[in-house]
Design a protein around this motif. Structure first.
Motif, PDB file in Angstrom:
ATOM      1  N   ARG A 166       0.657  -1.322   0.130  1.00 26.10           N
ATOM      2  CA  ARG A 166      -0.105  -0.008  -0.053  1.00 26.10           C
ATOM      3  C   ARG A 166       0.835   1.487  -0.051  1.00 26.10           C
ATOM      4  N   PHE A 167       1.999   1.256   0.754  1.00 28.81           N
ATOM      5  CA  PHE A 167       3.064   2.498   0.635  1.00 28.81           C
ATOM      6  C   PHE A 167       3.583   2.584  -0.611  1.00 28.81           C
ATOM      7  N   ALA A 168       3.684   1.467  -1.681  1.00 26.24           N
ATOM      8  CA  ALA A 168       4.051   1.341  -3.009  1.00 26.24           C
ATOM      9  C   ALA A 168       3.092   2.147  -3.827  1.00 26.24           C
ATOM     10  N   ARG A 169       1.765   2.104  -3.615  1.00 29.20           N
ATOM     11  CA  ARG A 169       0.934   2.702  -4.310  1.00 29.20           C
ATOM     12  C   ARG A 169       0.994   4.315  -4.202  1.00 29.20           C
ATOM     13  N   VAL A 170       1.303   4.496  -2.797  1.00 24.11           N
ATOM     14  CA  VAL A 170       1.400   6.269  -2.646  1.00 24.11           C
ATOM     15  C   VAL A 170       2.394   6.559  -3.304  1.00 24.11           C
ATOM     16  N   LEU A 171       3.542   6.067  -3.334  1.00 21.18           N
ATOM     17  CA  LEU A 171       4.824   6.608  -4.105  1.00 21.18           C
ATOM     18  C   LEU A 171       4.584   6.050  -5.605  1.00 21.18           C
ATOM     19  N   LYS A 172       3.421   5.452  -5.993  1.00 21.48           N
ATOM     20  CA  LYS A 172       3.387   5.043  -7.574  1.00 21.48           C
ATOM     21  C   LYS A 172       4.387   4.115  -8.094  1.00 21.48           C
ATOM     22  N   ILE A 173       4.799   3.371  -7.055  1.00 24.83           N
ATOM     23  CA  ILE A 173       5.951   2.332  -7.519  1.00 24.83           C
ATOM     24  C   ILE A 173       5.538   1.219  -8.246  1.00 24.83           C
ATOM     25  N   SER A 174       6.202   0.654  -9.378  1.00 24.02           N
ATOM     26  CA  SER A 174       5.713  -0.512 -10.178  1.00 24.02           C
ATOM     27  C   SER A 174       5.460  -1.492  -9.417  1.00 24.02           C
ATOM     28  N   ASN A 175       4.533  -2.485 -10.064  1.00 22.10           N
ATOM     29  CA  ASN A 175       3.827  -3.691  -9.134  1.00 22.10           C
ATOM     30  C   ASN A 175       4.930  -4.840  -9.778  1.00 22.10           C
ATOM     31  N   ASP A 176       5.683  -4.433 -10.861  1.00 23.53           N
ATOM     32  CA  ASP A 176       6.370  -5.575 -11.332  1.00 23.53           C
ATOM     33  C   ASP A 176       7.821  -5.732 -11.101  1.00 23.53           C
ATOM     34  N   PRO A 177       8.483  -6.540 -10.594  1.00 24.12           N
ATOM     35  CA  PRO A 177       7.910  -8.140 -10.427  1.00 24.12           C
ATOM     36  C   PRO A 177       6.722  -8.007  -9.087  1.00 24.12           C
ATOM     37  N   SER A 178       7.134  -7.074  -8.187  1.00 20.50           N
ATOM     38  CA  SER A 178       6.100  -6.989  -6.966  1.00 20.50           C
ATOM     39  C   SER A 178       6.412  -5.719  -6.504  1.00 20.50           C
ATOM     40  N   PRO A 179       5.604  -5.072  -5.826  1.00 19.20           N
ATOM     41  CA  PRO A 179       5.868  -3.805  -5.237  1.00 19.20           C
ATOM     42  C   PRO A 179       6.755  -4.112  -4.024  1.00 19.20           C
ATOM     43  N   GLY A 180       6.892  -4.773  -3.335  1.00 16.11           N
ATOM     44  CA  GLY A 180       7.845  -5.326  -2.113  1.00 16.11           C
ATOM     45  C   GLY A 180       9.116  -5.248  -2.568  1.00 16.11           C
ATOM     46  N   TYR A 181       9.450  -6.083  -3.707  1.00 13.91           N
ATOM     47  CA  TYR A 181      10.844  -6.125  -4.453  1.00 13.91           C
ATOM     48  C   TYR A 181      11.317  -4.738  -4.917  1.00 13.91           C
TER      49      TYR A 181
END
Length: 335
Positions: free
Chosen positions: A163-178
């Protein structure tokens, strides 16, 4: 030597794996990736799984060099997880079992992660830190159950990162956590965040709402970089996880720690856990992304253990349970 095929689809990965006697014969999977700033919805995820499950099944059989008659039982994820994707995959597993005339095994997703971790690392009786997008638990085995010593009281650690990755508009590929992990490596400044450990339990939703609130203010004021925020969030969340794992190890007198689940591939988390284990004279076990991220082989492996100990799931009992607790499973295959 029973051969078990396992179907996994509790979240955005669809995986089918085949296991024979502690050997992974095949383990293909597909991931449903959404655009930056978006999560994955149950209905869309289920549609993704439906579109590729048969291709993945063919791939699993082909890679293992097996035919349906070589399979002894069909294992599937019964829960916990998202309802629509779970149902989709359970229906396929149920259909396959009936078409092939094989017994069914309804597997607890969390137990699948633990059994895969034990198989791959050779850990005997570890204290388990199970961290993923949907679950955060500290677990230890005692008297035919995987007992939960501590857990999140709101959202999972992986969900907090996603959800934090969504705030910063970080890519979901391969995964936001990575992608957060890679950005965190470049972070220089530690931004102070709430630290919420309550006894053996942790809470992540307050940290998330705090960092969501300060992120844009601090970034626009030039007080820190997106990399600093990723670094700070990881350091805070992982310190909390290491604390409750260490407390459980002290309580059980354990000399082994095992990290499982999708967040378990994070190298910084492994590093922090390694330091804690070294200080205690204990040993850390962890796996790479092939086995810690949701996959079919982990379901097959847990199914293999169940099958060997005489556990079978009847057709009437083969529904899914979205909230299926780790400690509800009777672990008949361990002393």
């Amino acid at each position: 030597m029973p051969v078990i095929i396992g179907f996994e689809g509790s979240a955005n990965k669809i995986g089918i794996g085949i296991v024979r006697d502690g050997e992974v014969l095949s383990n293909p999977r597909r991931t449903y990736v959404t655009p930056p700033g978006q999560g994955f919805l149950p209905s869309d995820t289920a549609r993704h799984h439906r579109s590729c499950v048969l291709a993945v099944l063919q791939e699993a059989l082909h890679e293992a060099g097996l035919k349906p008659q070589d399979i002894d039982a069909v294992a599937f994820t019964k829960g916990p997880g998202m309802g629509a994707p779970l149902v989709t995959v359970a229906i396929v597993a149920r259909t396959v079992a009936q078409l092939w005339g094989k017994p069914l095994l309804g597997v607890n997703h969390c137990v699948g992660h633990i059994e895969m971790g034990r198989l791959v690392t050779g850990a005997q009786n570890p204290t388990v830190l199970y961290v993923s997008g949907g679950n955060t638990q500290v677990i230890a085995y005692s008297e035919h159950r995987y007992r939960i010593f501590g857990e999140t009281i709101d959202i999972a650690v992986g969900n907090c990162l996603d959800r934090f990755a969504r705030v910063l508009k970080i890519s979901n590929d391969p995964s936001p956590g990575y992608n957060i992990e890679q950005m965190a490596k470049k972070g220089q400044k530690l931004v102070e965040l709430p630290y919420t450990v309550k006894g053996m339990d942790v809470s992540f939703s307050g940290i998330l709402s705090h960092i969501e609130e300060v992120a844009h203010k601090m970034l626009s004021a030039g007080e820190c970089t997106p990399e600093d925020l990723c670094f700070s969030l990881q350091e805070t969340l992982f310190a909390m996880l290491v604390e409750i794992t260490e407390r459980a190890m002290a309580h059980t007198g354990s000399q082994e720690a095992l990290i499982v689940g999708g967040v378990g591939c994070n190298e910084r988390l492994q590093q922090m856990m390694e330091i804690m284990c070294q200080e205690r004279g204990a040993k850390l076990f962890a796996t790479d992304e092939r086995f810690c991220i949701d996959n079919g082989a982990m379901i097959a492996q847990a199914g293999w253990e169940m099958f060997r100990s005489g556990q079978i799931t009847s057709l009437e009992d083969s529904w899914i349970t979205q909230r299926y607790r780790t400690d509800e499973v009777e672990v008949t295959w361990r002393d």
